[in-house]
Motif scaffolding. Structure first.
Motif, short mmCIF file in Angstrom:
data_model
loop_
_atom_site.label_atom_id
_atom_site.label_comp_id
_atom_site.label_asym_id
_atom_site.label_seq_id
_atom_site.Cartn_x
_atom_site.Cartn_y
_atom_site.Cartn_z
N VAL A 1 4.78 -11.00 -7.66
CA VAL A 1 4.61 -9.54 -7.58
C VAL A 1 5.52 -8.96 -6.51
O VAL A 1 6.15 -7.91 -6.70
CB VAL A 1 3.13 -9.18 -7.30
CG1 VAL A 1 2.97 -7.67 -7.17
CG2 VAL A 1 2.23 -9.68 -8.41
N SER B 1 8.59 -6.13 -6.78
CA SER B 1 8.76 -4.90 -5.99
C SER B 1 10.09 -4.90 -5.25
O SER B 1 10.73 -3.86 -5.11
CB SER B 1 7.64 -4.75 -4.96
OG SER B 1 6.45 -5.24 -5.45
N GLN C 1 4.23 -4.22 -12.99
CA GLN C 1 3.03 -4.98 -12.69
C GLN C 1 2.03 -4.98 -13.84
O GLN C 1 1.39 -5.99 -14.10
CB GLN C 1 2.37 -4.39 -11.44
CG GLN C 1 3.26 -4.55 -10.21
CD GLN C 1 2.55 -4.09 -8.96
OE1 GLN C 1 1.50 -3.48 -9.02
NE2 GLN C 1 3.12 -4.41 -7.82
N ASP C 2 1.91 -3.86 -14.53
CA ASP C 2 0.95 -3.81 -15.62
C ASP C 2 1.35 -4.76 -16.73
O ASP C 2 0.53 -5.46 -17.30
CB ASP C 2 0.85 -2.38 -16.17
CG ASP C 2 0.25 -1.45 -15.15
OD1 ASP C 2 -0.18 -1.96 -14.10
OD2 ASP C 2 0.23 -0.23 -15.40
N LEU D 1 0.27 -8.15 -16.23
CA LEU D 1 -1.14 -8.42 -16.48
C LEU D 1 -1.48 -8.47 -17.96
O LEU D 1 -2.14 -9.37 -18.42
CB LEU D 1 -2.02 -7.36 -15.80
CG LEU D 1 -2.11 -7.50 -14.30
CD1 LEU D 1 -2.96 -6.39 -13.74
CD2 LEU D 1 -2.73 -8.84 -13.94
N PHE E 1 -4.36 -4.24 -8.57
CA PHE E 1 -3.51 -4.84 -7.55
C PHE E 1 -3.92 -4.47 -6.14
O PHE E 1 -3.25 -4.79 -5.18
CB PHE E 1 -2.05 -4.46 -7.77
CG PHE E 1 -1.42 -5.21 -8.89
CD1 PHE E 1 -0.97 -6.50 -8.68
CD2 PHE E 1 -1.33 -4.65 -10.14
CE1 PHE E 1 -0.43 -7.22 -9.72
CE2 PHE E 1 -0.78 -5.36 -11.18
CZ PHE E 1 -0.32 -6.65 -10.97
N ALA F 1 7.26 0.68 -0.17
CA ALA F 1 7.36 0.29 -1.58
C ALA F 1 6.70 -1.06 -1.82
O ALA F 1 6.46 -1.46 -2.95
CB ALA F 1 8.82 0.22 -2.00
N MET F 2 6.42 -1.77 -0.71
CA MET F 2 5.87 -3.12 -0.84
C MET F 2 4.38 -3.06 -1.15
O MET F 2 3.65 -2.32 -0.51
CB MET F 2 6.08 -3.89 0.47
CG MET F 2 7.47 -4.41 0.62
SD MET F 2 7.68 -5.73 -0.56
CE MET F 2 9.38 -5.47 -0.96
N PRO F 3 3.92 -3.86 -2.09
CA PRO F 3 2.49 -3.90 -2.38
C PRO F 3 1.74 -4.64 -1.26
O PRO F 3 2.16 -5.72 -0.85
CB PRO F 3 2.42 -4.68 -3.69
CG PRO F 3 3.64 -5.53 -3.69
CD PRO F 3 4.69 -4.79 -2.91
N PRO G 1 -0.40 -8.40 -2.43
CA PRO G 1 0.37 -9.63 -2.50
C PRO G 1 0.88 -10.09 -1.13
O PRO G 1 0.92 -11.30 -0.87
CB PRO G 1 1.53 -9.27 -3.42
CG PRO G 1 0.96 -8.21 -4.30
CD PRO G 1 0.03 -7.43 -3.44
#
Lengths: 289, 431
Positions: free
Chosen positions: A101, A105, A115-116, A119, B135, B256-258, B261
């Motif tokens: 993930v 990004s 991301q969707d 899944l 997420f 921008a980083m999730p 994770p």
């Protein structure tokens, strides 16, 4: 025509997964299959960055390698670090999935993945992505890829049937007559990761798990004959794909999610009504006997 | 560096919310997860994490708002349902637990996705952000969320604090707990509810898929540093908190980083460092210890070969070339030379012509090994009634491992016998 394309693609994915799933659940490796389906994500992203496209030899090789890496890591932490198996699976796949993930990004501009899609895929786009050679349309590309994968898996099981059968049911005997259990273990895991990657676009990384496990579990409750189990699992997978598609159209929802849901419904029916291992027949046998 | 100070001074209330929220969520999940880990139920946590999705969607469909209390209630219901389904399938069919977990997890998740897509197409504006549950949204926590999740985290901590002894006993010895009259079933029920609650609030931080990581990875890492359960849980919560805080910081400097994770990557890194470098239980230490033991065994076997050659010639200090030793102890010539040189450096052997000879010290060490070997053979035949031709291999292993205390005990039990079952003399140090 689009309906047919989508249903056929889903059925091909479901059959490939169902065949492998039979081996997985009998080897008590259902959760390893789950782990691999998550863990291929970084492999897909890296291969995408290297090759610049989704369908390439790079991606298939990358998938095979990452599947082997996942299996290896799970066993390494279990055997060398003495971490219990369930934790070893959990730690490994969540880590690889998180890396995937983050990579998406990081390279959001360069990787055509979101991301969707990771899944639950987007099988509705299958008919749009047409294979065109010399300005002539040959139908959806995914159809060809999944046919090839299914063919490869049938070939794999046909050629290695004896070895796969023995290493599944009697590993001690298998190694006594000189069959390498770890070789077939890793071959099977590579096949699982290959299928996961190929199915990725249509059903996403997580719903592959539903197709790996649910049809095989359904078949296991219906027969004691392994060859028959393989056939029934495929049929259950196809039935889930067909009904799942129409339910999704009716509800206007995600097709892949609906297929997973229907796989669960078919399993529940079998669980209750199976003539040999169903709840009702067991109850009847208990009262008569 | 500026942003580092800006973040860690916690001056901005938004940063405070996010940092505090992330730490709270990850640390409380880690504490509850420690018990999941010790109960060997790590993957059940994964199943619950996936299964709360339909519950959240159901909560939304019923209420048409994103009220955290309603969503948590919905999640709690389906989380529990999934657990019951796994238990039911495992108990009532011939499917194994792992298959049941995988099945329930993926089917519940599928149902959740169906509901989520239906909600998204329903046109209700309130639905936006519902997919954060996939997420996580640690970076977008606001005051209201914090109050709701903070209270749940507080409940978790209080229950764990008061039922700590019960949970610990359950994790280590369920049968014993049952036999002394603990209400095992009820404690299990409470613990499972806590896991469901932890999952429900934890997915706020990292999302459905990665939830299993913040439950079990901190516990798995902490387990490598200690054998004490209290220390382990404390460590797990610290590891969790550190990863939560770093995740929040990373998404602060790179929006921008999730966050989710990154939290998982940080906690996994801590875990990998623990797996490899932890003293005692880590892989590297384990391999090092194995290598040391293997070296000791090789050394003692070579010394033993010298001793046996000495017994044949009735003189323990005759020199023997490597080839003669190799006839007693088969291995690669080069490996043998290495061992001989090592033993020479340690003072057990001396260079002589031809080859090497035992020193006084070397003879004593070899003699002890031979003595234990023969005593053990005698012990197995006389005390345990094992046939004399079956005892050699066992004695070959134990001769390197027996402690001086057990050695003395063995001598005492057997009353200093003169010979082993094969009529070889048992050598003692001059008493």
């Amino acid at each position: 025509m689009n309906d047919i394309y989508i249903i056929t693609t889903a059925s091909l994915v479901a059959s490939s997964c169902a065949l492998l799933g039979c081996f997985l659940i009998l080897r008590k490796m259902a959760m390893v299959g789950d782990a691999i389906s998550h863990a291929v994500l970084p492999g897909i992203v890296i291969a995408f960055l290297i090759s610049g496209s989704r369908d390439s030899i790079t991606m298939l090789i990358g998938a095979g390698l990452i599947g082997i890496l996942t299996t290896f890591l799970i066993e390494f932490f279990h055997k060398k670090a003495k971490l219990q198996t369930d934790a070893s699976i959990g730690v490994t796949f969540t880590w690889l999935f998180a890396v995937g993930v983050v990579l998406i990004s990081l390279f959001a501009g360069k990787v055509d993945l979101d991301q969707d899609c990771v899944l639950y895929g987007e099988i509705a786009y299958v008919p749009i992505d047409i294979l065109i050679i010399n300005n002539e349309s040959f139908g959806p590309r995914a159809l060809y890829i999944m046919s090839a994968i299914l063919f490869a898996i049938i070939l794999f099981i046909y050629i290695g049937y004896k070895e796969l059968f023995l290493t599944t049911f009697d590993p001690a005997y298998a190694s006594a007559i000189g069959i390498s259990t770890s070789l077939w273990h890793y071959l099977l895991m590579s096949a699982v990761s290959l299928t996961t990657v190929a199915s990725f676009e249509s059903v996403g990384a997580i719903l592959v798990v539903a197709l790996l496990i649910a049809p095989a579990a359904t078949a296991y409750l219906l027969t004691d004959n392994f060859k028959l189990m393989l056939v029934i699992a495929c049929l259950a997978g196809i039935a889930a794909s067909v009904t799942g598609y129409y339910v999704a159209v009716w509800l206007d929802s995600s097709i892949a999610g609906s297929i997973a849901m229907m796989a669960g419904v078919i399993f529940t029916f079998t669980l209750i009504f199976s003539p040999s291992h169903g709840l009702i027949s067991k109850r009847l046998k208990a009262t008569i006997g | 560096m500026n942003s580092f100070l800006e973040f860690f001074s916690f001056a901005d209330p938004n940063i405070r919310y996010v940092a505090f929220g992330a730490v709270l969520l990850t640390a409380s999940s880690a504490i509850v997860g420690s018990f999941t880990f010790l109960n060997k139920k790590s993957l059940i946590g994964d199943a619950i994490a996936h299964a709360v999705l339909p519950g959240i969607c159901l909560g939304f469909i019923v209420s048409q708002t994103k009220n955290p209390v309603i969503l948590i209630t919905g999640a709690f219901i389906t989380g529990w349902l999934s657990l019951l389904a796994v238990e039911f399938i495992t108990a009532r069919t011939r499917l194994k637990e792992d298959t049941a977990i995988g099945l329930v997890l993926s089917v519940f998740f599928g149902i959740g996705i169906v509901m989520l897509t239906v909600i998204q197409k329903s046109g209700n504006a309130a639905q936006s952000g519902l997919d954060h549950f996939l997420f996580g949204k640690a970076a977008a926590l606001v005051g209201d969320d914090l109050i709701a999740f903070g209270s749940v985290a507080l409940i978790l901590l209080i229950v764990v604090y008061f039922l700590f002894k019960e949970f610990a006993l359950l994790a280590f010895d369920k049968d014993y707990a049952r036999s002394i009259g603990f209400p095992v079933r009820i404690i299990e029920l409470v613990l499972t509810s806590l896991i469901v609650l932890a999952v429900v609030i934890g997915i706020q931080a990292v999302g459905v898929v990665l939830m299993a990581a913040i439950l079990i990875t901190p516990a798995a890492a902490a387990r490598f540093w200690t054998n004490k359960i209290t220390v382990m849980i404390l460590l797990a919560s610290i590891f969790g908190a550190v990863s939560g805080l770093s995740g929040a910081y990373i998404s602060y400097i790179a929006p921008a980083m999730p966050t989710g994770p990154w939290i998982v990557i940080v906690i996994s890194t801590i875990a990998f460092i623990s797996f490899f470098f932890a003293p005692k239980r880590g892989v590297i230490n384990r391999l090092f210890r194995q290598a040391t033991i293997r070296r000791t065994i090789n050394d003692e076997n070579v010394l033993k070969a010298f001793y046996q050659l000495g017994e044949e010639n009735k003189n323990f200090f005759n020199p023997h070339p490597a080839e003669a030793v190799l006839r007693k102890r088969r291995m690669q010539h080069g490996a043998m030379i290495k061992i001989l040189e090592r033993l020479q450096a340690q003072g057990y052997l001396e260079k002589a012509k031809p080859g090497w000879t035992l020193t006084e010290e070397g003879k004593l060490r070899a003699q002890r090994v031979v003595k234990i070997h023969r005593l053990w053979e005698l012990y197995l035949t006389t005390e345990l009634r094992i046939a004399p031709d079956h005892v050699h291999d066992d004695a070959d292993t134990i001769e390197h491992l027996l402690t001086p205390e057990l050695e003395a005990e063995l001598e005492r039990i057997l009353q200093f016998p003169k010979a082993d079952p094969h009529q070889s003399e048992i050598p003692y140090r001059d008493r």
